[in-house]
Design an enzyme around this catalytic site. Sequence first.
Site, PDB file in Angstrom:
ATOM      1  N   SER A 410      89.137  57.405 -28.021  1.00 36.38           N
ATOM      2  CA  SER A 410      89.907  56.616 -27.056  1.00 36.38           C
ATOM      3  C   SER A 410      90.273  57.417 -25.817  1.00 36.38           C
ATOM      4  O   SER A 410      90.767  56.854 -24.846  1.00 36.38           O
ATOM      5  CB  SER A 410      91.187  56.092 -27.714  1.00 36.38           C
ATOM      6  OG  SER A 410      91.951  57.161 -28.240  1.00 36.38           O
ATOM      7  N   HIS A 431      84.502  52.325 -27.645  1.00 39.95           N
ATOM      8  CA  HIS A 431      85.933  52.367 -27.984  1.00 39.95           C
ATOM      9  C   HIS A 431      86.374  50.994 -28.464  1.00 39.95           C
ATOM     10  O   HIS A 431      86.558  50.071 -27.664  1.00 39.95           O
ATOM     11  CB  HIS A 431      86.738  52.814 -26.745  1.00 39.95           C
ATOM     12  CG  HIS A 431      88.209  52.842 -26.969  1.00 39.95           C
ATOM     13  ND1 HIS A 431      89.124  52.747 -25.938  1.00 39.95           N
ATOM     14  CD2 HIS A 431      88.949  52.945 -28.103  1.00 39.95           C
ATOM     15  CE1 HIS A 431      90.346  52.787 -26.427  1.00 39.95           C
ATOM     16  NE2 HIS A 431      90.268  52.904 -27.742  1.00 39.95           N
ATOM     17  N   GLU A 443      85.382  48.725 -25.218  1.00 33.40           N
ATOM     18  CA  GLU A 443      85.295  49.538 -24.000  1.00 33.40           C
ATOM     19  C   GLU A 443      84.182  50.562 -24.201  1.00 33.40           C
ATOM     20  O   GLU A 443      84.367  51.578 -24.862  1.00 33.40           O
ATOM     21  CB  GLU A 443      86.634  50.227 -23.737  1.00 33.40           C
ATOM     22  CG  GLU A 443      86.687  50.992 -22.432  1.00 33.40           C
ATOM     23  CD  GLU A 443      88.007  51.743 -22.250  1.00 33.40           C
ATOM     24  OE1 GLU A 443      88.478  51.849 -21.117  1.00 33.40           O
ATOM     25  OE2 GLU A 443      88.561  52.219 -23.272  1.00 33.40           O
ATOM     26  N   ASN A 481      93.248  53.509 -21.612  1.00 31.03           N
ATOM     27  CA  ASN A 481      94.265  54.488 -21.994  1.00 31.03           C
ATOM     28  C   ASN A 481      94.667  55.398 -20.847  1.00 31.03           C
ATOM     29  O   ASN A 481      95.778  55.926 -20.831  1.00 31.03           O
ATOM     30  CB  ASN A 481      93.797  55.306 -23.200  1.00 31.03           C
ATOM     31  CG  ASN A 481      93.939  54.525 -24.491  1.00 31.03           C
ATOM     32  OD1 ASN A 481      94.690  53.560 -24.554  1.00 31.03           O
ATOM     33  ND2 ASN A 481      93.207  54.915 -25.516  1.00 31.03           N
TER      34      ASN A 481
END
Length: 694
Positions: A410, A431, A443, A481
Amino acid sequence: MTEPVAYAVKDGIAILTIENPPVNALSQGVRAGIIAGLDKADADAGVSAAVIIGGGRTFIAGADIKEFGKTPLQPYLPDVLKRIEAMTKPVVAALHGTALGGGFEVALTCHWRVALESGQVGLPEVKLGLLPGSGGTQRLPRLIGPKLALDMIVSGNPIPAKKAAELGAIDEIVTGDLLEGALAYARRVVAEQRPLRLVRDMNDKVSNVDPAVFSDYRKSIERKARGFLGPWRCIDAVEVATKLPMDEGLLKEREYFFECMGSPQRAAQIHAFFAEREAAKIPGLPEDVQAKPIKSAAVLGAGTMGGGIAMNFANAGIAVKLLDVSQEALSRGLGVIEKNYATSVARGSMKQEAMDRAMKLITGTQRFEDIGDADIVVEAVFEEMGVKKEVFGKLDKVMKQGAILATNTSTLDIDEIAASTKRPQDVIGTHFFSPANVMKLLENVRGAKSSPETIATVMAMGKTLKKVAVLAGNCDGFIGNRMLHGYLREANFLLEEGCSPEQIDRALEDFGLAMGPFRMSDLAGLDVGWRIRKGKAHLRPKDERYSKVADQLCELGRFGQKTGAGFYKYEGRDAVPDPVVKDIILAASREQGIERREISDEEIVQRCMYPLVNEGAKILEEGIAIRSGDIDITYLFGYGFPVYRGGPMFWAEQIGLDKVLATIRGFHKIHGKFWEPAKLLVERAEAGKGWSGR
C-alpha cells in the site's frame, strides 16, 4: 446515414427499429423517429398494430447522457410517451439486452411488453443523482405495486426480464427470435380484439396503500442514503403515485426531477459515472498491446488481505493457490474464507452451490514450488521492504516465464521490489483494499520497468474481478495513501488542538464519509500504520510537528476493534468514547504546549479534506495520477468519499479552486510547511481554470 428509427411493415404490423448504436440511447433523433413512426402507423389503414424494438445488441439503454446539463431539444421524452398513449392501435415493446431509464419508461408506456429471458429492465437514474422523470415513478407502481417499485427505483439496480415478468412488468417471455415473438404477440392482441391497455389507468395497486410502506422504507435506507437527495425524492415520487391522479403525479415527478437535475449532486454523480469509465483508458500504451489471459492465480499470505484477494479470484471462476509457510496461518486463513462465504449464504447474498464452487477453486499450500505455473501471483505479506524483497527473490526462481509478479503493497517502492527479480518488466503493484473481497477499488501501480502488457493485464484483471481499476505511478503511498497521510495528520493535530475523536468522526461523517478517521483507523487496525511510521521514523525531521497519540495507544496494545480498544473502546462493534484516550490526548496537548480551543465542524472538514485536494494537485503535477478523475475514483471506491460530492478533486472545483487556495494559504500562515500550496493548484486557481486546464 442510417435513420435513428427504421420503419417497416410486415403482415400488417408496423416495426419501429431503434438504430442508434452502441446502446440505442434516447437522443433527439430517436425521440423524433419514434413519434414519426407512430404517426405513420396510426395513419396507415393497412397497419393494425406496432412493435417497437431495438436494433443491435439492446433495446433502449437509457437517456443520452451527453445531453444532460444542456438545453434539451424537442421532442422531449414525455412527448414521445404522450404519442404512444394517444395511439389508436396496439403498441408492443420488444425488449432485449437492457431497457433502462427512459428506455424502460418507453416500454412501460406501451400497451404490452414482451422480452427475451436474457434481457434486463430497470430505472437506474438514482445512480446519476436523478429520479425517473418521464413517468417511471408513476407507472411502475401501478404495474407491480409501490413496495416492489421502491426496491427497483431507489436502488437503481436492474432486474432480469424473467423476474420482471413474474412481478407483472412484462407480459410474456419470448423464446427464439424476439421480433417474430413480438409480431406473433401483436397479431394475437389484434385477433382477440383486446382493448388498448394503458398503465396510467391501472389504479388497483396504488389505491388504499398503507402509509407505513413509505415511512418504513425511509427508515430502512436511512444509513445508506444519508446525505443523498435522489433516493429520498424517489420515495416521495412513488408515494405521490398512491395519492394523486396520474397527470398530477406526473407533474409532481417532473418537479422532483428538475430539483435533482439542478442539484450539485447530479453533476457530481455524473462526473463519477464518466470518471469511472475514463479510468480504464491508459494513454501511451501501444494500440496493439494485448492483456495476458489469467486462468490461474496464486496469493502469498493467508491473512485477512491474502484471503480476501484469493476470494476475488475464486468468485471470478479462477483457480487460486493460497500460500503461507505457516500451516497454522494457512489453516486459519482457509477457515476464515469458508466462514466469510458461509455468512454470505446465510444472508441470502450467495447460493450454497456458488460457495461450494468457489471453495473448490481455492487450495492451500506451504511450498513455493506449487505455485510456479500460475499466470499471476499476488504477494500480500507484511508491509516491510525486507520481507517483500525476500519473497520476490523466491518468486523469481519458481514462477514460469511471463507470469505477472504483483505486490499488494500500500506504500512501498515498486521499483525496489522489482529490482529483487531478474524480470522487472513483469512486476507491478496491485493494491487491493480491505476487506479485499468487498471493496471495489483496485489501485494498480506501474513501476519504471513494468511492461505495457503487464499494465494492460492487471487493468483487464480489475474488470474480471469486478473491481474499479485505477492506474497510479510509483511513489510513497501512490495515490490513495499518499493523500491519506495529510488527512490523518491533520485529524491527529486537531485532537491535540481541542477536538475529541468522536467530534472529528461526527463532523466528517456529516460531511458524507462512510466512516470518520478514528473509527476507520480502529477498523483497519492501528498496528498497521504504527509499523509503517516506525519504519520511517529515521526520515522524519527532528523539528517537524508529530502527534504521538496513535503511537501511545499502540504501545498500550490498543490496536482497534480487533483488540477491543483503540481510539475508542468497543462493546461488540459499537465504538464508545474512552476516558483513557481523553487523558492521553490532554497529556499530548500539554507536552506540545498547545492551548486547547473550541474548533468548529467547518474547520474540521477543511483541515482534513483540503490536504487531500492539495496533495492531489501535487500528484497530478507529478504525473502519478493520469487525470483528476482517477484521484476521485480512488477516493470514491477506496476511501468512502461521498459519491454525491464526486470525489475530492471535483468537490474542490465545485467550491471554486480560488476559494480552496485562499483557505489553504490561511492555514499555511498558521500551521506552516505542511500547508504549502501545490504549484498546480495555484496555477489553476489564479487562471480561473479547473484541473483539466479548462
